[in-house]
Design an enzyme around this catalytic site. Structure first.
Site, PDB file in Angstrom:
ATOM      1  N   ASN A 166       0.811  -1.226   0.000  1.00 56.24           N
ATOM      2  CA  ASN A 166       0.000   0.000   0.000  1.00 56.24           C
ATOM      3  C   ASN A 166       0.842   1.273   0.000  1.00 56.24           C
ATOM      4  O   ASN A 166       0.464   2.252  -0.627  1.00 56.24           O
ATOM      5  CB  ASN A 166      -1.050  -0.004   1.121  1.00 56.24           C
ATOM      6  N   GLU A 264       3.046  -5.499  12.376  1.00 59.11           N
ATOM      7  CA  GLU A 264       2.043  -4.435  12.216  1.00 59.11           C
ATOM      8  C   GLU A 264       0.975  -5.014  11.309  1.00 59.11           C
ATOM      9  O   GLU A 264       1.204  -5.226  10.118  1.00 59.11           O
ATOM     10  CB  GLU A 264       2.733  -3.204  11.614  1.00 59.11           C
TER      11      GLU A 264
HETATM   12  O1  TXE Z   1      -1.187  -9.557   2.670  1.00 59.73           O
HETATM   13  P1  TXE Z   1      -0.033 -10.516   3.176  1.00 59.73           P
HETATM   14  P2  TXE Z   1      -1.858  -9.365   1.235  1.00 59.73           P
HETATM   15  C1  TXE Z   1      -4.229  -6.819   4.904  1.00 59.73           C
HETATM   16  C2  TXE Z   1      -5.392  -6.200   4.145  1.00 59.73           C
HETATM   17  C3  TXE Z   1      -5.380  -6.973   2.850  1.00 59.73           C
HETATM   18  C4  TXE Z   1      -4.931  -8.356   3.300  1.00 59.73           C
HETATM   19  C5  TXE Z   1      -4.297  -9.224   2.259  1.00 59.73           C
HETATM   20  O2  TXE Z   1      -6.584  -6.432   4.848  1.00 59.73           O
HETATM   21  O3  TXE Z   1      -6.644  -7.010   2.248  1.00 59.73           O
HETATM   22  O4  TXE Z   1      -3.979  -8.096   4.325  1.00 59.73           O
HETATM   23  O5  TXE Z   1      -3.178  -8.557   1.619  1.00 59.73           O
HETATM   24  C6  TXE Z   1       4.502 -11.303   2.377  1.00 59.73           C
HETATM   25  N1  TXE Z   1       6.134 -15.469   4.900  1.00 59.73           N
HETATM   26  N2  TXE Z   1      -3.038  -6.003   4.795  1.00 59.73           N
HETATM   27  O6  TXE Z   1      -2.251 -10.690   0.655  1.00 59.73           O
HETATM   28  O7  TXE Z   1      -0.202 -11.899   2.655  1.00 59.73           O
HETATM   29  C7  TXE Z   1       3.946 -10.785   1.078  1.00 59.73           C
HETATM   30  O8  TXE Z   1       4.777 -11.168  -0.006  1.00 59.73           O
HETATM   31  C8  TXE Z   1       6.682 -14.246   4.816  1.00 59.73           C
HETATM   32  C9  TXE Z   1      -2.803  -5.106   5.883  1.00 59.73           C
HETATM   33  O9  TXE Z   1      -0.964  -8.526   0.405  1.00 59.73           O
HETATM   34  O10 TXE Z   1      -0.006 -10.363   4.649  1.00 59.73           O
HETATM   35  C10 TXE Z   1       3.949  -9.304   1.340  1.00 59.73           C
HETATM   36  O11 TXE Z   1       5.265  -8.798   1.163  1.00 59.73           O
HETATM   37  N3  TXE Z   1       6.134 -13.256   4.102  1.00 59.73           N
HETATM   38  C11 TXE Z   1      -1.565  -4.384   5.770  1.00 59.73           C
HETATM   39  C12 TXE Z   1       3.552  -9.216   2.818  1.00 59.73           C
HETATM   40  O12 TXE Z   1       3.861 -10.483   3.361  1.00 59.73           O
HETATM   41  C13 TXE Z   1       4.975 -13.498   3.464  1.00 59.73           C
HETATM   42  C14 TXE Z   1      -0.841  -4.244   4.531  1.00 59.73           C
HETATM   43  C15 TXE Z   1       2.079  -8.903   3.083  1.00 59.73           C
HETATM   44  O13 TXE Z   1       1.299  -9.925   2.517  1.00 59.73           O
HETATM   45  C16 TXE Z   1       4.347 -14.751   3.519  1.00 59.73           C
HETATM   46  C17 TXE Z   1      -1.173  -5.234   3.532  1.00 59.73           C
HETATM   47  C18 TXE Z   1       4.981 -15.771   4.288  1.00 59.73           C
HETATM   48  N4  TXE Z   1       4.467 -17.001   4.423  1.00 59.73           N
HETATM   49  C19 TXE Z   1      -2.254  -6.055   3.683  1.00 59.73           C
HETATM   50  N5  TXE Z   1       3.193 -14.700   2.806  1.00 59.73           N
HETATM   51  C20 TXE Z   1      -1.186  -3.441   6.846  1.00 59.73           C
HETATM   52  N6  TXE Z   1      -1.063  -3.909   8.089  1.00 59.73           N
HETATM   53  O14 TXE Z   1      -0.922  -2.287   6.578  1.00 59.73           O
HETATM   54  C21 TXE Z   1       3.108 -13.442   2.308  1.00 59.73           C
HETATM   55  N7  TXE Z   1       4.186 -12.706   2.695  1.00 59.73           N
END
Ligand code: TXE
Length: 499
Positions: A166, A264
């Site tokens: 984001n 976070e």
């Molecule tokens: O998140 P992911 P996604 C929330 C928001 C969104 C939902 C899904 O509600 O709709 O999460 O988004 C990495 N080991 N937020 O699918 O899966 C991945 O490559 C290590 C809230 O994008 O949590 C990316 O770099 N890393 C939020 C990061 O984790 C792994 C911001 C986030 O991915 C992994 C974004 C693993 N096993 C989404 N699997 C906030 N808190 O601001 C994935 N990743």
């Protein structure tokens, strides 16, 4: 739609190719054979780049480089020198604000003016933590057995930064700046959905003279590159920003080698609007939650709890602000850009559908946005839901889209109970002219931040992080700097020992 901008030019202006390599040990690097992950422009759905898909071998290469740089050059460097280099980096980021902002807008879909603001904030992180690098200090104690005892703060070593899509450049700087200031070296794993700006930073880091190996980036999929990074034995601390579900996996992986973790994990942050509130200010904040990154922000206040006596007044003001918003590709600098991916758009539309099925009513928006210039991308209409109750799915789950839910309350006790009735606890806002009530609630609200009479008010200097499932640890401010250190206690016998 034919986009009025050329992704190839934007990449070239930012100094990256459309098939960039990882950044390891001060250079672009990719193994001879690599698979790639496509990167889409969310405003058109078109692929404009393909990043290298790293795996355990690439992560190992980067972690070993980071470990060597930590021992040989970065940790031994005087903190004032480290800090000066980070301040130079802040300046270089500002020099390159426009090309990086354009790249960030292309990659994430966010409006260009928001992307420019993000680059400025990223620069501010490097300036702030650069200035603080030589101000870490310990304490001295009276101790029962030792003549002299004091603490020193020391870096962990190799730190992993797993960042989301984001606001990649600011989220990267939020973790990397304090980690480096404290003397750690980093390996970054960007989100596969918006992976490119961290690679640009590699070049700037080299240009300002930060030694090779201090900053490394491995691109690729979360389940493969991200998982390999969290499991790597040389990684002593992990900072992860993302979903609760993935955060729990990261924590489980870190437990295998007992690495420290800062998580976070987003929120469902409430805004409490009382009968004595500045209602236009509260309405502005409610609309801003949809506008900032099209609602794709962890601290977006997407539950407006409003006193029944000002409910209609607030709602009218929110509707007026939200109805006039212009959508378009981020690079045309509209009020709202697209969501980051088709999956994210479908997720948001599904949650809106669930909300209406559970009894909420749409008063603005509610669907996929269509119209001139926005036919192909992942655009969601800014949406306002009323008659929402706190037990509905839309009031409980993070939505990460431009959707505002309005809920009613009749007294302070009910408002507080509703606000705290959430699995999350990242942030909250209170609008009231009653000073005592504002600060009473500030104590009682279960969230890592409480903002009073404006939202958002936080900045690089103010600690940020979650209660409950919103996370573990604190970022921003001097607390973040301390969070990238481990405490050592030194105990000395100074007086001559007697037999
Ligand atoms: O998140 P992911 P996604 C929330 C928001 C969104 C939902 C899904 O509600 O709709 O999460 O988004 C990495 N080991 N937020 O699918 O899966 C991945 O490559 C290590 C809230 O994008 O949590 C990316 O770099 N890393 C939020 C990061 O984790 C792994 C911001 C986030 O991915 C992994 C974004 C693993 N096993 C989404 N699997 C906030 N808190 O601001 C994935 N990743």
């Amino acid at each position: 739609m034919s986009a009025s901008y050329q992704p190839a030019e934007i990449l070239a202006d930012a100094g990256v190719s459309d098939s960039p390599s990882h950044w390891v040990d001060g250079r672009s690097w990719v193994p001879e054979k690599t698979s790639r992950v496509d990167v889409e422009d969310p405003a058109t759905g078109r692929v404009f780049a393909a990043v290298a898909a790293g795996g355990p071998d690439e992560v190992d290469f980067a972690a070993v480089a980071a470990h060597a740089a930590y021992h040989n050059v970065w940790a031994p460097m005087p903190p004032a020198r480290r800090g000066a280099l980070l301040q130079l980096l802040a300046g270089r980021l500002l020099d390159e604000q426009e090309p990086i902002a354009r790249l960030e807008s292309l990659d994430t879909g966010k409006p260009l003016s928001q992307a420019r603001g993000d680059v400025a904030v990223a620069a501010r992180y490097f300036a702030y933590f650069g200035e603080a690098a030589d101000k870490l200090s310990g304490e001295t104690f009276w101790a029962e057995r030792a003549d002299l005892s004091y603490t020193v703060r020391e870096p962990y070593g190799v730190v992993a930064q797993i960042i989301p899509w984001n606001s990649p450049i600011t989220q990267l700087a939020r973790g990397v700046a304090p980690a480096l200031a404290a003397g750690n070296t980093v390996v970054v794993k960007p989100s596969e959905l918006a992976p490119i700006s961290p690679l640009v930073l590699g070049r700037l880091i080299r240009e300002v003279g930060i030694p090779d190996g201090v900053y490394n980036v491995i691109t690729g999929l979360g389940d493969i590159a991200g998982a390999a990074l969290t499991a790597h034995p040389l990684v002593r601390q992990i900072t992860f920003t993302g979903s609760v579900q993935t955060g729990k996996r990261v924590l489980a992986s870190s437990a295998e080698h007992l690495a420290h973790c800062t998580l976070e994990l987003g929120g469902k942050s409430p805004t409490l609007v009382f009968d004595d509130a500045d209602v236009p200010a509260a309405a502005r904040a409610a609309a801003a939650a949809l506008i900032r990154n099209a609602g794709q922000s962890c601290s977006a206040t997407t539950r407006i709890l409003v006193h029944e006596s000002v409910h209609d007044q607030l709602l009218d003001a929110v509707i007026t602000r939200v109805s006039g918003l212009k959508l378009g590709p981020g690079l045309t600098d509209p009020d709202l850009g697209p969501l980051v991916s088709e999956r994210q758009l479908n997720r948001v539309l599904q949650l809106i559908g669930t909300a209406t099925a559970e009894g909420a009513r749409i008063v603005v928006g509610g669907g996929r946005a269509e119209g001139e210039g926005i036919v192909d991308g992942y655009f969601c209409e800014p949406t306002v839901l009323v008659d929402v109750t706190n037990d509905m799915t839309v009031a409980r789950q993070e939505i990460f889209g431009p959707v505002q839910s309005v809920l009613r309350f009749s007294d302070e006790e009910e408002a507080l109970a509703m606000a705290n009735d959430s699995a999350y606890g990242l942030s909250s806002a209170v609008f009231t002219r009653d000073f005592a009530r504002a600060h009473r609630l500030a104590r009682l609200l279960q969230s890592g931040q409480v903002h009073i009479n404006e939202y958002p008010l936080d900045s690089v200097e103010t600690p940020f992080g979650g209660y409950k499932e919103s996370g573990i640890g604190r970022e921003k401010g001097l607390q973040a700097l301390a969070g990238y250190t481990q405490l050592k206690t030194v105990l000395a016998r100074v007086a001559a020992a007697s037999d």
